[in-house]
Design an enzyme around this catalytic site. Structure first.
Site, PDB file in Angstrom:
ATOM      1  CG  ASP A 116       1.312   1.691  -1.952  1.00 39.40           C
ATOM      2  OD1 ASP A 116       1.594   0.267  -2.150  1.00 39.40           O
ATOM      3  OD2 ASP A 116       1.839   2.217  -0.885  1.00 39.40           O
TER       4      ASP A 116
HETATM    5  C1  NOJ Z   1       1.852  -1.272   0.052  1.00 37.16           C
HETATM    6  C2  NOJ Z   1       3.296  -0.314   0.561  1.00 37.16           C
HETATM    7  O1  NOJ Z   1       2.595   1.131   1.100  1.00 37.16           O
HETATM    8  C3  NOJ Z   1       4.175  -0.321  -0.662  1.00 37.16           C
HETATM    9  O2  NOJ Z   1       5.309   0.294  -0.124  1.00 37.16           O
HETATM   10  C4  NOJ Z   1       4.513  -1.746  -0.896  1.00 37.16           C
HETATM   11  O3  NOJ Z   1       5.514  -1.650  -1.852  1.00 37.16           O
HETATM   12  C5  NOJ Z   1       3.529  -2.412  -1.575  1.00 37.16           C
HETATM   13  N1  NOJ Z   1       2.436  -2.372  -0.544  1.00 37.16           N
HETATM   14  C6  NOJ Z   1       3.716  -3.807  -2.017  1.00 37.16           C
HETATM   15  O4  NOJ Z   1       3.980  -4.516  -1.138  1.00 37.16           O
END
Ligand code: NOJ
Length: 755
Positions: free
Chosen positions: A289
């Site tokens: 993530d």
């Molecule tokens: C953080 C989020 O937790 C995740 O779900 C997302 O895909 C990414 N950022 C990218 O935006």
């Protein structure tokens, strides 16, 4: 421009893997794995690490940005495998052209959070889950993928398949609710919808099941928080939707910000290596993530980015989203012998394989077609589909009779009503119909049907509409109340639209107070006191607490955030052009103190069996044991009667199956759709089992007076659980089958599983 990458790649393939053969023949005859290996053999260590590196495109940020270098130069040097938040044919083409200047011309992957629509915004995922309609959910994902792929996107960071039992957590809006079975069915539908007929088609996006794993159980519902759970709960509740996504062919998984029992998910070998890539044989890749590799320093799990990179790559995180830990440290780690080359090769192979499957080596610009992008921009068919999905997502929570409705519910309203007051901060709202996670939506209010517009176009010109906002979403002022009261006084019926703003649920949007914000419930009370029939629409990304409204107002529709056609969908339901059929995929608490509350809890040694059963029982002394609205609940304008359950046999051997049949009759005055739900309970187990677990459901459509039989087949697979040794088994003994209209309103029958 389009084909400039070919000569080099031709030469490479020719030289390395197929001397004497023409590349075209090789491309046809070599398997993807052979092609991947042939590219891998050409790559330097730095180029390999480059493939494991992902940067944000700087147009939109969905997390904190680390700026430490010139991205464009890194692309030219082959030091980047993927970008996120880069969309549009023009942008993606420009960056892909840079990638084609690199020595090996390995195409970039462009990823984005296409969570519930790209241009046509569909209901938020939690709302769509209320449809229990996998075809509708799949269609929504398909349309999102088609629109996004036409704009140069290859990869969506969806579906989010985290089970969520805590509505304080803002990200409940992104998933399918609290149940592993329903969550799994929906996870598979979404993956199939996004990935379409398969990679190689220019309308297929790679799906990314996230967040692996346990993220939905963040303690206290506080985003990014720690997760502490038993292995059994992990296996039985939180992992099944991921397994379903993998089995449905999900190309990628994203790991999560949380630690799971002390080990950050990003560095969790047990999750990523043993379960995902080992037991499940997942052959796609895992992206971290946003910044989660670097954040292991904040966790106190790694001293610096060097250690963080070591932990993450060892545990099976293949691509680093925005933390730059891999690009800055992996080379050193390999040279020092701390990370084996096989680990790097394995990660790169997984990434390259997807690029080959997506056809990007054949043509890196195949998703960059301006004409296709234009065609997908405003398709009326997509809007029509959105309205259908939005209608199916609405849940009728209450529909009591009022004076003049002859004992029938207040809804649906007559289109001939003389005067209707439309009150509340969401009635003319634009952006709030769209909900969180819709970055790709063009900020263009003409593309949203507001609730006011939907109602206006539904009623005839003889109906007078009186509008008053009443208050803002989070107002402390009551200055607009007088105008609202005045409008309501002149009306025969009042429709009030209240709720939380569209940026109150989503990432980093945890709330400790789930009540209707500001003065909204005060306004509902005042309007209701006028004695007019009141319908309340609740706009939200999560279950809210609105007890006064629920106890006093005769009709309530939970409308969530429904997307582009919200106003028309809501109007269809209000005026009976669509009979609501949504069922809650998550329990609604009575107060925040009742959280977590979910239907499939374990019986304790002192279970409370009713609200009068409190003496030394597992209950609160000051609160009902029941949720305000239970899992699976949702009314219709018609009524459905359930007969008794007929079992084909009341004993079953492990290698057999039995059938449970029930007759459902439409006993009301409208045709309508019902979701018939099957729950099973293992009465005595070697470990404590839930009071019931959803194991099947079927949607049926019944005309007035019509009856249909619904049959569920029960085999041993539906009876299995993880025993004390964490073996997945079914134990002989007595089981109960429950079939009904919600988790709390069921018929029941028992049967025995014999040896
Ligand atoms: C953080 C989020 O937790 C995740 O779900 C997302 O895909 C990414 N950022 C990218 O935006």
């Amino acid at each position: 421009m389009k084909k400039t990458f070919f000569p080099c790649l031709v030469a490479i393939f020719h030289f390395v893997v197929c001397a004497g053969q023409k590349l075209s023949t090789v491309r046809q005859t070599k398997s993807i794995d052979q092609k991947v290996d042939s590219v891998l053999r050409l790559m330097t260590l730095d180029e390999k690490i480059g493939q494991m590196n992902q940067y944000n495109g700087d147009w939109d940020a969905t997390g904190p940005i680390t700026k430490d270098g010139d991205k464009q130069n890194q692309i030219r040097k082959g030091m980047l495998g993927s970008m996120l938040n880069v969309t549009g044919v023009e942008h993606t083409r420009t960056l892909q052209e840079l990638a084609m200047q690199a020595r090996l011309k390995i195409p970039l992957l462009f990823g984005q959070d296409i969570i519930h629509g790209y241009r046509t915004i569909f209901p938020i995922p939690l709302a769509e889950a209320c449809s229990w309609d996998t075809a509708a959910i799949r269609l929504s994902a398909r349309i999102a993928a088609t629109e996004a792929a036409a704009a140069g996107v290859h990869w969506t960071f969806a579906p989010m398949v985290d089970i969520a039992r805590d509505p304080r957590w803002g990200r409940v809006m992104e998933g399918a609710g609290e149940d592993a079975f329903l969550g799994s069915v929906i996870a598979a539908a979404r993956v199939k919808g996004f990935q379409g007929a398969g990679f190689g088609n220019v309308d297929a996006l790679m799906a990314c099941a996230k967040h692996f794993a346990g993220y939905g159980a963040a303690i206290g519902g506080r985003d990014y928080n720690s997760v502490d759970m038993s292995e059994r709960t992990l296996l039985e509740i939180y992992l099944p939707p991921f397994r379903a996504a993998v089995d449905a062919g999900a190309a990628t998984l994203m790991n999560s910000f949380n630690d799971l029992n002390g080990i950050p998910a990003t560095a969790n070998k047990h999750l990523q290596r043993d379960i995902l890539k080992g037991q499940w044989k997942f052959n796609g890749f895992v992206v971290s993530d946003w910044g989660s590799i670097g954040e292991m320093i904040n966790h106190g799990f790694a001293k610096n980015n060097y250690e963080a990179a070591l932990e993450a790559v060892t545990a099976g995180s293949d691509m680093d989203m925005e933390s730059r830990s891999y690009i800055s440290n992996l080379s050193k780690l390999v040279k020092e012998g701390k990370v084996k080359m096989q680990l790097i090769d394995d990660a790169v192979r997984r990434i390259l394989r997807k690029k080959f499957e997506m056809g990007l080596f054949d043509d890196p610009f195949r998703f960059c077609n301006k004409e296709r992008e234009q065609q997908q921009w405003n398709k009326s068919d997509n809007l029509k589909a959105e309205k259908v999905v939005a209608e199916k997502s609405i849940v009728l929570l209450k529909n009591d009779p009022v004076a003049g409705t002859n004992g029938m519910g207040l809804l649906p309203l007559s289109k001939q009503t003389k005067a209707i007051a439309l009150i509340g901060p969401f009635m003319k709202a634009v952006r709030d119909n769209i909900g969180f996670w819709s970055y790709s939506w063009p900020d263009d209010s003409s593309r949203i049907v507001t609730q006011f517009q939907g109602i206006q176009s539904k009623v005839g010109s003889n109906t007078k509409l009186l509008y008053a906002k009443g208050c803002d979403v989070n107002d402390s002022s009551t200055i607009g109340f007088a105008e609202a009261i005045d409008a309501a006084r002149q009306a025969d019926v009042v429709i009030m639209s209240v709720g939380e703003a569209s940026d109150w649920s989503g990432e980093a949007k945890s709330r400790s107070n789930l009540h209707l914000p500001g003065m909204q419930e005060e306004l509902v009370k005042l309007i209701h006191a006028l004695g007019k029939p009141v319908v309340v629409l609740i706009n939200s990304g999560r279950p809210l607490v609105f007890n006064w409204t629920a106890d006093h107002v005769p009709a309530i529709l939970y409308t969530w955030w429904l997307g582009t056609e919200a106003g028309d969908a809501i109007a269809d339901v209000l005026f009976g052009d669509y009979n609501p059929s949504g069922k809650l995929p998550i329990s609604f608490p009575r107060t925040e103190g009742q959280i977590p509350i979910y239907y499939n809890y374990f019986h304790t040694g002192r279970p409370a069996t009713s609200d009068s059963d409190r003496f030394y029982r597992s209950a609160y002394i000051d609160l009902s044991i029941y949720p305000k609205f239970p899992f699976g609940f949702g009314l219709s304008y018609t009524t459905f009667a359930y007969g008794d359950i007929q079992l084909s046999n009341n004993t079953m051997r492990a290698n057999q199956s039995i059938k449970a049949t029930i007759t459902v009759t439409n006993t009301g005055n409208y045709e309508g759709e019902e979701t018939v739900q099957l729950y099973i309970q293992d009465l005595v187990g070697s470990v404590v089992r839930p009071v019931k677990e959803l194991k099947g459901f079927e949607k049926i459509f019944l005309t007035k007076g019509q009856s249909k039989q619904v049959t569920f087949t029960i085999d041993v697979g539906k009876l299995k659980f993880y025993n004390a040794e964490l073996k997945y088994v079914a134990e002989p003994g007595e089981f109960k089958i429950y079939i009904g209209t919600s988790s709390q309103n069921v018929k029941e029958v028992a049967f025995t599983l014999t040896q």
